[in-house]
Write an enzyme that holds these catalytic residues in place. Structure first.
Site, PDB file in Angstrom:
ATOM      1  N   ASP A 142      36.017  47.597  40.984  1.00 50.35           N
ATOM      2  CA  ASP A 142      36.061  47.188  41.315  1.00 50.35           C
ATOM      3  C   ASP A 142      34.603  46.494  41.652  1.00 50.35           C
ATOM      4  O   ASP A 142      33.825  47.423  42.631  1.00 50.35           O
ATOM      5  CB  ASP A 142      37.642  45.803  41.375  1.00 50.35           C
ATOM      6  CG  ASP A 142      37.636  44.767  40.382  1.00 50.35           C
ATOM      7  OD1 ASP A 142      38.707  44.719  40.238  1.00 50.35           O
ATOM      8  OD2 ASP A 142      36.323  43.908  41.053  1.00 50.35           O
ATOM      9  N   LYS A 195      38.205  41.714  47.083  1.00 49.25           N
ATOM     10  CA  LYS A 195      39.392  42.596  46.171  1.00 49.25           C
ATOM     11  C   LYS A 195      39.446  44.249  46.892  1.00 49.25           C
ATOM     12  O   LYS A 195      40.411  44.608  47.236  1.00 49.25           O
ATOM     13  CB  LYS A 195      39.140  42.464  44.809  1.00 49.25           C
ATOM     14  CG  LYS A 195      39.714  41.349  44.184  1.00 49.25           C
ATOM     15  CD  LYS A 195      39.841  41.967  42.938  1.00 49.25           C
ATOM     16  CE  LYS A 195      40.956  39.850  42.088  1.00 49.25           C
ATOM     17  NZ  LYS A 195      40.560  41.145  40.958  1.00 49.25           N
ATOM     18  N   CYS A 241      48.160  35.724  29.058  1.00 47.15           N
ATOM     19  CA  CYS A 241      48.680  36.292  27.347  1.00 47.15           C
ATOM     20  C   CYS A 241      48.657  35.039  26.573  1.00 47.15           C
ATOM     21  O   CYS A 241      48.049  35.372  25.844  1.00 47.15           O
ATOM     22  CB  CYS A 241      49.674  37.538  27.879  1.00 47.15           C
ATOM     23  SG  CYS A 241      49.426  39.020  28.837  1.00 47.15           S
TER      24      CYS A 241
END
Ligand code: UDX
Length: 437
Positions: free
Chosen positions: A30, A35, A258
């Site tokens: 990433d 993170k 989504c």
């Protein structure tokens, strides 16, 4: 087999962790240092039941790194699970997918299968393959495979480990065999097809579910007018196995990462090819209206919310997630604030993220009791278990005026009927046991 996963969001991280669960060694890449640091110390940056436990269990099989160059170098299979957010015109933004593709092209030294898990418009897998090939630094073989995911937030681990199908859009038997090796530990039926069909399966599935929700929401709106009860209607419809009983819960519309994005992207794509998908257009429009339904209902009781104490139960787009993307709360709370309402909200899981939008403008409560105390009206935006199972007598006991506007049909009408409250839900009759309304 050296497996790399690019992107540690819902799709990438859950894929990586589930692949480690069946015995693969997986490296997650990433660009976000924060993170990677969290993940390296065993903490999941996302709230997803069961995920952190599996990360811990398989910690010797999982590596998290910012160093994409080294990760891609000798990879056999690279999954791309980065975001494809919505652009202003509704189309999908493929910037992050192309960034990863570029890095892959520059760094691979082995033949590699690139697997696109991110939801991408039909035709993208082919384009990415062409793009990588045009930028290759070394003479290696690259094939791009479409392998969409169907995981839902809140049940992502189960949805991946026990998926109903593994869709593989491949261009060669060789790629198919490698992918079968990757998924060897999963006992899940395959759908093997070309890449365009695989890409379409993902959009068509998500958009069908969104359409199903918008359909039941429209039926619910009509139920309110004609005196029918949408929960009974949905039950009666759902017992027909051709229709199925899932995704027939009427409410204040679909949110999340989504459905809103994928309906708009497919509609955009259709228009791009001069073919308007009218069903999808309708689903999008219905959903936009549905999100604001509660405020319309509440205006019957208060012309303005100025200086009123408004209780809000649930902030996230659905239960069991801390995700706020396209959550009805983010559409309704600004309207209430604009009107001058004093908002008290309760959502222990969603609070942290909501504070990023509204650090001081609303009061975050620590219990249902604190939230309802002295409120003039209560909105329910998310059907968390603690809401569905709450003692409904609290509304009349604690609120200044017990008016409850429920966007998720959390309570059975039979139970509510016994309470001294005003209760409005979606697609069901209004209960008004207070005289002065
Ligand atoms: C969805 C798809 O289910 C998943 O397959 C895909 O990979 C990603 O998008 P998700 O967004 O996590 O998953 O949540 P889902 O449970 O599908 O719910 C989406 C939205 O629809 C939520 O806002 C939910 O409240 C709403 N919904 C769902 C309804 O309003 N009624 C229903 O009956 C079901």
């Amino acid at each position: 087999m050296k497996i790399i996963v690019a992107g540690t969001g819902y799709v990438g991280l859950v894929t990586a962790v589930c692949l480690s669960e069946v015995g693969h060694t997986v490296t997650c890449v990433d660009v976000n240092k924060e993170k990677i640091d969290m993940l390296s110390s065993g903490i999941s940056p996302i709230f997803e039941p069961g995920l952190e436990e599996l990360m811990k269990k398989n910690k010797y099989l999982l590596t998290f790194t910012l160093d994409s160059k080294n990760a891609y170098k000798n990879a056999d299979v690279i999954f791309i699970g980065v975001g494809t957010p919505e652009k202003k015109d509704g189309s999908a933004n493929l910037k992050y997918v192309y960034e990863v593709a570029n890095e892959i092209a520059e760094n691979i030294e082995n033949n590699v299968i690139v697997v696109i898990k991110s939801t991408v418009p039909i035709g993208t897998n082919k384009k990415i393959e062409r793009y990588i090939k045009s930028k290759l630094k070394n003479n290696v073989r690259v094939e791009v495979v479409s392998n969409p995911e169907f995981l839902s937030q809140g049940t992502a681990v189960r949805d991946t480990l026990h998926a109903q199908r593994i869709v593989l859009g491949v261009n060669s038997k060789q790629a198919e065999n490698i992918m079968r090796e990757v998924y060897d530990g999963f006992e899940i039926p395959y759908v093997i097809t070309n890449r365009e069909s695989a890409e379409m399966i993902k959009y068509a599935s998500n958009d069908f579910l969104a359409l199903k929700i918008s359909y039941i929401n429209e039926i619910a709106n009509l139920c309110e007018i004609v005196g029918a009860d949408v929960t009974d209607v949905a039950k009666g419809m759902g017992m027909d196995s051709r229709i199925g009983n899932k995704f027939l819960n009427a409410g204040i519309g679909y949110g999340g990462s989504c459905f809103p994005k994928d309906t708009k992207a497919l509609h955009w794509l259709g228009n791009f090819y001069d073919y308007e998908l009218k069903t999808i257009k309708a689903a999008i429009e219905i959903n936009a209206n549905q999100k604001l339904k509660l405020i319309k209902k509440a205006r019957k009781y208060y012309e303005t919310f100025e200086n009123l104490t408004v209780a809000v139960l649930g902030l996230t787009f659905k239960p069991n997630t801390d995700d706020l993307r396209e959550a009805p709360s983010l559409y309704n709370i600004p309207i209430l604030l604009d009107d001058g309402a004093n908002i008290k909200a309760y959502d222990p899981v969603g609070e942290k993220n909501f504070r990023k939008f509204y650090p001081n403008e609303i009061q975050y409560c620590k219990s249902l009791e604190e939230t309802l105390k002295d409120a003039d009206i209560c909105f329910i935006f998310t059907e968390w278990e603690y809401v569905k199972n709450m003692d409904i007598s609290l509304f009349s006991k604690l609120m200044n005026r017990p008016i409850v506007i429920d966007g998720r049909n959390c309570f059975e009408l039979n139970k509510v009927k016994k309470e001294n409250i005003v209760y409005e839900s979606i697609g069901r009759s209004i209960i008004n046991n207070i005289n002065n309304n």
